[in-house]
Enzyme design. Structure first.
Site, PDB file in Angstrom:
ATOM      1  N   CYS A 259       0.945  -1.211   0.074  1.00  0.00           N
ATOM      2  CA  CYS A 259       0.167   0.142  -0.108  1.00  0.00           C
ATOM      3  C   CYS A 259       0.717   1.297  -0.199  1.00  0.00           C
ATOM      4  CB  CYS A 259      -1.107  -0.112   1.100  1.00  0.00           C
ATOM      5  SG  CYS A 259      -0.358   0.145   2.751  1.00  0.00           S
ATOM      6  N   HIS A 308      -2.903   1.210   6.760  1.00  0.00           N
ATOM      7  CA  HIS A 308      -3.234   1.247   5.247  1.00  0.00           C
ATOM      8  C   HIS A 308      -3.254   2.443   4.791  1.00  0.00           C
ATOM      9  CE1 HIS A 308      -4.463  -0.857   1.732  1.00  0.00           C
ATOM     10  NE2 HIS A 308      -5.309  -0.195   1.541  1.00  0.00           N
ATOM     11  N   HIS A 320      -5.928   1.920  -4.642  1.00  0.00           N
ATOM     12  CA  HIS A 320      -4.972   1.376  -3.729  1.00  0.00           C
ATOM     13  C   HIS A 320      -4.500   0.023  -3.879  1.00  0.00           C
ATOM     14  CE1 HIS A 320      -7.931  -0.874  -0.997  1.00  0.00           C
ATOM     15  NE2 HIS A 320      -8.300  -0.700  -1.947  1.00  0.00           N
TER      16      HIS A 320
END
Length: 344
Positions: A259, A308, A320
């Site tokens: 991420c 995240h 993402h």
């Protein structure tokens, strides 16, 4: 005549023990026969467990990334210090050579000053602290000795700093290896659970993931939200060019990402350097807590520990790298616990 003896009888206690043991064995056998086999997890239960392990692996991944980034930074700092020490030692040698030349000149003109002789054969630190000795030296000699003393102290400090950083580097490498093992352990556990599925169930799950990857990017309606800035727009465009790239822990492009690897790579393509980890990226700009104020290209963070991060895509969507087994894609921000955005 043969003697006839009655066989010796077992004691009542021994008979009782044997009888009890036999009864227990019968009960255990009956229980084993009637025990229900361990219940097999359903496909949905397996998916839930695997998703949880993937999330835990991502948490460990961000710690791994942080340790890796620190290791690289320490290695550069140590290399710089070592180069400085090497150059400083050369400078020190030149200063000493210069003082030696001065001593030679004195000898030719009538003999070496005793104080210079003392320096040439030992460390001058204590020597310089004595004012009475300094009075015996020429201004040129005093200047040369002070320069040497300053250079020696500078080198000692740099060597001590390098030693401290080397210890820190060793500790960081240990932490890096621990986090790497933790990530790999989580992924291995997930694979073990997946291996309990039948071939058909595995195929169904894989097809489900592929549909999610395709549909997430196909159905998204980004609206007409403007980018946060020219560079944020460039970063978002760079990330868009990597849609479909696989998630790989510790990867930061150009063909695979985790991420924070995606967000740091995307901004690098726009000429902006941001930290490697999601936790550090949370501090690179102005925080925005109201989703309605987000603009395309803003960083958006999820989960309480900020493990995240993605790029705001407009219309409540995030672009993402989700987790192991998935690819770079759009997804509804409502699918995860949003914390805040950051305008770089």
């Amino acid at each position: 005549m043969a003697s006839h003896r009655r066989p010796k009888q077992q004691s009542r206690a021994r008979v009782t023990v044997l009888t009890t043991a036999a009864a227990a064995a019968v009960v255990l056998s009956a229980n084993a026969a009637n025990a229900a086999p361990s219940q097999k997890l359903t496909k949905d239960q397996v998916k839930a467990k695997v998703d949880k392990l993937y999330e835990e692996a991502e948490q460990a991944t961000e710690k791994y990334n942080g340790a890796k980034e620190k290791q690289q930074k320490l290695q550069k700092e140590i290399s710089t210090i070592q180069d400085n020490v090497a150059r400083g030692q050369q400078d020190l040698n030149k200063l000493r050579d210069g003082l030696g030349s001065l001593a030679t000149s004195q000898y030719r003109s009538g003999g070496i000053d005793p104080s210079v002789q003392l320096f040439l054969s030992s460390n001058p630190d204590d020597f310089l602290d004595k004012a009475s000795t300094l009075d015996q030296l020429s201004a040129q000699q005093v200047d040369a000795l002070k320069k040497i003393q300053d250079k020696q102290r500078e080198l000692a400090q740099e060597r001590a700093e390098a030693a401290d950083k080397l210890k820190d580097l060793s500790s960081t490498r240990t932490q890096l290896e621990q986090k790497k093992k933790e990530v790999q352990g989580k992924l291995a556990d997930a694979q073990k659970i997946l291996n309990t599925l039948t071939a058909k169930e595995k195929a169904d799950l894989a097809a489900q993931q592929q549909r999610a990857d395709r549909s997430a990017s196909a159905r998204v309606n980004l609206g007409d939200a403007p980018p946060a800035s020219g560079r944020a727009g460039a970063a978002f465009s760079a990330a868009q060019s990597r849609i479909g790239s696989p998630y790989v822990y510790g990867a930061s492009g150009p063909s695979s990402f985790d991420c924070s690897g995606l967000t740091s790579w995307a901004y690098a393509q726009a000429g902006v350097s941001i930290p490697r980890t999601s936790e550090a990226q949370a501090n690179v700009g102005t925080r925005i807590y109201d989703q309605s104020q987000l603009k395309v290209g803003d960083l958006v963070f999820f989960y309480g520990d900020l493990h995240h991060v993605g790029l705001y895509a407009g219309n409540g969507q995030v672009l993402h790298a989700p987790h192991t087994g998935a690819v770079v894609r759009y997804e509804a921000m409502s699918d995860m616990p949003f914390q805040f955005g950051v305008r770089v």
